[in-house]
Write a protein that holds these residues in place. Structure first.
Motif, mmCIF file in Angstrom:
data_model
loop_
_atom_site.group_PDB
_atom_site.id
_atom_site.type_symbol
_atom_site.label_atom_id
_atom_site.label_comp_id
_atom_site.label_asym_id
_atom_site.label_seq_id
_atom_site.Cartn_x
_atom_site.Cartn_y
_atom_site.Cartn_z
ATOM 1 N N LYS A 179 0.809 -1.216 0.000
ATOM 2 C CA LYS A 179 0.000 0.000 0.000
ATOM 3 C C LYS A 179 0.844 1.269 0.000
ATOM 4 O O LYS A 179 0.307 2.364 -0.068
ATOM 5 N N PHE A 180 2.167 1.135 0.081
ATOM 6 C CA PHE A 180 3.059 2.297 0.050
ATOM 7 C C PHE A 180 3.525 2.546 -1.383
ATOM 8 O O PHE A 180 4.024 1.638 -2.055
ATOM 9 N N GLY A 181 3.377 3.776 -1.853
ATOM 10 C CA GLY A 181 3.765 4.112 -3.220
ATOM 11 C C GLY A 181 5.256 4.050 -3.466
ATOM 12 O O GLY A 181 5.709 3.711 -4.567
ATOM 13 N N HIS A 182 6.037 4.359 -2.453
ATOM 14 C CA HIS A 182 7.492 4.349 -2.633
ATOM 15 C C HIS A 182 8.027 2.945 -2.883
ATOM 16 O O HIS A 182 9.027 2.768 -3.573
ATOM 17 N N VAL A 183 7.369 1.943 -2.337
ATOM 18 C CA VAL A 183 7.790 0.566 -2.571
ATOM 19 C C VAL A 183 7.677 0.234 -4.049
ATOM 20 O O VAL A 183 8.566 -0.383 -4.634
ATOM 21 N N TRP A 184 6.609 0.682 -4.683
ATOM 22 C CA TRP A 184 6.414 0.395 -6.098
ATOM 23 C C TRP A 184 7.407 1.169 -6.966
ATOM 24 O O TRP A 184 7.790 0.700 -8.045
ATOM 25 N N MET A 185 7.831 2.332 -6.510
ATOM 26 C CA MET A 185 8.868 3.062 -7.253
ATOM 27 C C MET A 185 10.193 2.307 -7.193
ATOM 28 O O MET A 185 10.924 2.252 -8.174
ATOM 29 N N VAL A 186 10.496 1.714 -6.052
ATOM 30 C CA VAL A 186 11.743 0.959 -5.906
ATOM 31 C C VAL A 186 11.690 -0.323 -6.735
ATOM 32 O O VAL A 186 12.667 -0.717 -7.352
ATOM 33 N N ILE A 187 10.535 -0.968 -6.787
ATOM 34 C CA ILE A 187 10.393 -2.206 -7.556
ATOM 35 C C ILE A 187 10.359 -1.910 -9.059
ATOM 36 O O ILE A 187 10.846 -2.713 -9.869
ATOM 37 N N ALA A 188 9.822 -0.781 -9.461
ATOM 38 C CA ALA A 188 9.643 -0.467 -10.878
ATOM 39 C C ALA A 188 10.972 -0.314 -11.608
ATOM 40 O O ALA A 188 11.080 -0.707 -12.773
ATOM 41 N N GLY A 189 11.992 0.233 -10.974
ATOM 42 C CA GLY A 189 13.278 0.429 -11.648
ATOM 43 C C GLY A 189 13.887 -0.866 -12.146
ATOM 44 O O GLY A 189 14.119 -1.026 -13.360
ATOM 45 N N PRO A 190 14.152 -1.839 -11.279
ATOM 46 C CA PRO A 190 14.685 -3.118 -11.760
ATOM 47 C C PRO A 190 13.730 -3.861 -12.690
ATOM 48 O O PRO A 190 14.167 -4.555 -13.605
ATOM 49 N N ALA A 191 12.425 -3.718 -12.486
ATOM 50 C CA ALA A 191 11.463 -4.399 -13.357
ATOM 51 C C ALA A 191 11.546 -3.867 -14.783
ATOM 52 O O ALA A 191 11.486 -4.636 -15.749
ATOM 53 N N VAL A 192 11.707 -2.568 -14.938
ATOM 54 C CA VAL A 192 11.847 -1.975 -16.266
ATOM 55 C C VAL A 192 13.128 -2.464 -16.932
ATOM 56 O O VAL A 192 13.154 -2.761 -18.136
ATOM 57 N N VAL A 193 14.202 -2.584 -16.179
ATOM 58 C CA VAL A 193 15.470 -3.065 -16.728
ATOM 59 C C VAL A 193 15.347 -4.512 -17.187
ATOM 60 O O VAL A 193 15.853 -4.881 -18.251
ATOM 61 N N VAL A 194 14.662 -5.344 -16.432
ATOM 62 C CA VAL A 194 14.475 -6.747 -16.818
ATOM 63 C C VAL A 194 13.641 -6.843 -18.091
ATOM 64 O O VAL A 194 13.979 -7.589 -19.017
ATOM 65 N N VAL A 195 12.573 -6.081 -18.187
ATOM 66 C CA VAL A 195 11.732 -6.100 -19.391
ATOM 67 C C VAL A 195 12.529 -5.601 -20.595
ATOM 68 O O VAL A 195 12.463 -6.191 -21.684
ATOM 69 N N ALA A 196 13.301 -4.546 -20.425
ATOM 70 C CA ALA A 196 14.106 -4.022 -21.529
ATOM 71 C C ALA A 196 15.171 -5.017 -21.971
ATOM 72 O O ALA A 196 15.467 -5.126 -23.166
ATOM 73 N N SER A 197 15.745 -5.764 -21.026
ATOM 74 C CA SER A 197 16.759 -6.749 -21.419
ATOM 75 C C SER A 197 16.135 -7.891 -22.217
ATOM 76 O O SER A 197 16.739 -8.377 -23.172
ATOM 77 N N PHE A 198 14.926 -8.316 -21.859
ATOM 78 C CA PHE A 198 14.263 -9.353 -22.648
ATOM 79 C C PHE A 198 13.873 -8.835 -24.031
ATOM 80 O O PHE A 198 13.937 -9.572 -25.019
ATOM 81 N N MET A 199 13.485 -7.573 -24.136
ATOM 82 C CA MET A 199 13.189 -6.996 -25.441
ATOM 83 C C MET A 199 14.449 -6.941 -26.301
ATOM 84 O O MET A 199 14.408 -7.235 -27.503
ATOM 85 N N THR A 200 15.571 -6.576 -25.708
ATOM 86 C CA THR A 200 16.831 -6.538 -26.435
ATOM 87 C C THR A 200 17.241 -7.937 -26.873
ATOM 88 O O THR A 200 17.723 -8.130 -28.005
ATOM 89 N N LEU A 201 17.069 -8.926 -26.018
ATOM 90 C CA LEU A 201 17.371 -10.309 -26.379
ATOM 91 C C LEU A 201 16.504 -10.758 -27.542
ATOM 92 O O LEU A 201 16.997 -11.390 -28.484
ATOM 93 N N TYR A 202 15.228 -10.438 -27.516
ATOM 94 C CA TYR A 202 14.329 -10.798 -28.620
ATOM 95 C C TYR A 202 14.791 -10.156 -29.925
ATOM 96 O O TYR A 202 14.825 -10.807 -30.970
ATOM 97 N N LEU A 203 15.130 -8.872 -29.888
ATOM 98 C CA LEU A 203 15.587 -8.199 -31.104
ATOM 99 C C LEU A 203 16.887 -8.793 -31.620
ATOM 100 O O LEU A 203 17.083 -8.937 -32.825
ATOM 101 N N ALA A 204 17.787 -9.153 -30.718
ATOM 102 C CA ALA A 204 19.064 -9.726 -31.134
ATOM 103 C C ALA A 204 18.880 -11.107 -31.754
ATOM 104 O O ALA A 204 19.575 -11.457 -32.719
ATOM 105 N N LEU A 205 17.962 -11.898 -31.232
ATOM 106 C CA LEU A 205 17.757 -13.244 -31.756
ATOM 107 C C LEU A 205 16.878 -13.266 -33.003
ATOM 108 O O LEU A 205 17.034 -14.141 -33.853
ATOM 109 N N SER A 206 15.979 -12.330 -33.136
ATOM 110 C CA SER A 206 15.057 -12.349 -34.274
ATOM 111 C C SER A 206 15.673 -11.774 -35.542
ATOM 112 O O SER A 206 15.260 -12.138 -36.642
#
Length: 88
Positions: free
Chosen positions: A20-47
Motif C-alpha cells: 500500500k506504500f507508493g514508494h515501494v512500487w517506485m523501488v520495484i519499478a526500476g529493476p522491473a523496467v530493466v528486466v523487461v528491456a533486457s528481454f526486449m533486447t534479447l528478442y531483437l538480437a535473436l530475431s
C-alpha cells in the motif's frame, strides 16, 4: 495530579501492508523496467541477427576500384596517419 500520557495509554496502531506504500512500487519499478528491456533486447538480437560477410568475396569485389573502396584496415590507417594507400 499530572495528566501525562504513557506508552500504555496509546492504542496500538497496525501498519498497513507493504504494497500500500507508493514508494515501494517506485523501488520495484526500476529493476522491473530493466528486466523487461533486457528481454526486449534479447528478442531483437535473436530475431534479426547480423549477416556474416565473406572476406574473400569482399576482397575480390574491391580489386581494381582504387582507394575509394579500400578495405577497412587500409582506410583506418589512412585516416590515422594521412598516408595515401598504395594501389596493388
Amino acid at each position: 495530579m499530572s495528566t501525562s500520557t504513557s506508552i500504555a495509554n496509546i492504542p496500538d496502531q497496525v501498519a498497513p501492508p507493504w504494497w500500500k506504500f507508493g514508494h515501494v512500487w517506485m523501488v520495484i519499478a526500476g529493476p522491473a523496467v530493466v528486466v523487461v528491456a533486457s528481454f526486449m533486447t534479447l528478442y531483437l538480437a535473436l530475431s534479426s541477427p547480423n549477416t556474416v560477410l565473406e572476406t574473400e568475396s569482399v576482397a575480390q569485389s574491391h580489386t581494381g576500384t582504387g582507394a575509394r573502396l579500400a578495405p577497412a584496415m587500409t582506410a583506418r590507417n589512412h585516416a590515422a596517419t594521412g598516408v595515401v594507400p598504395v594501389k596493388p
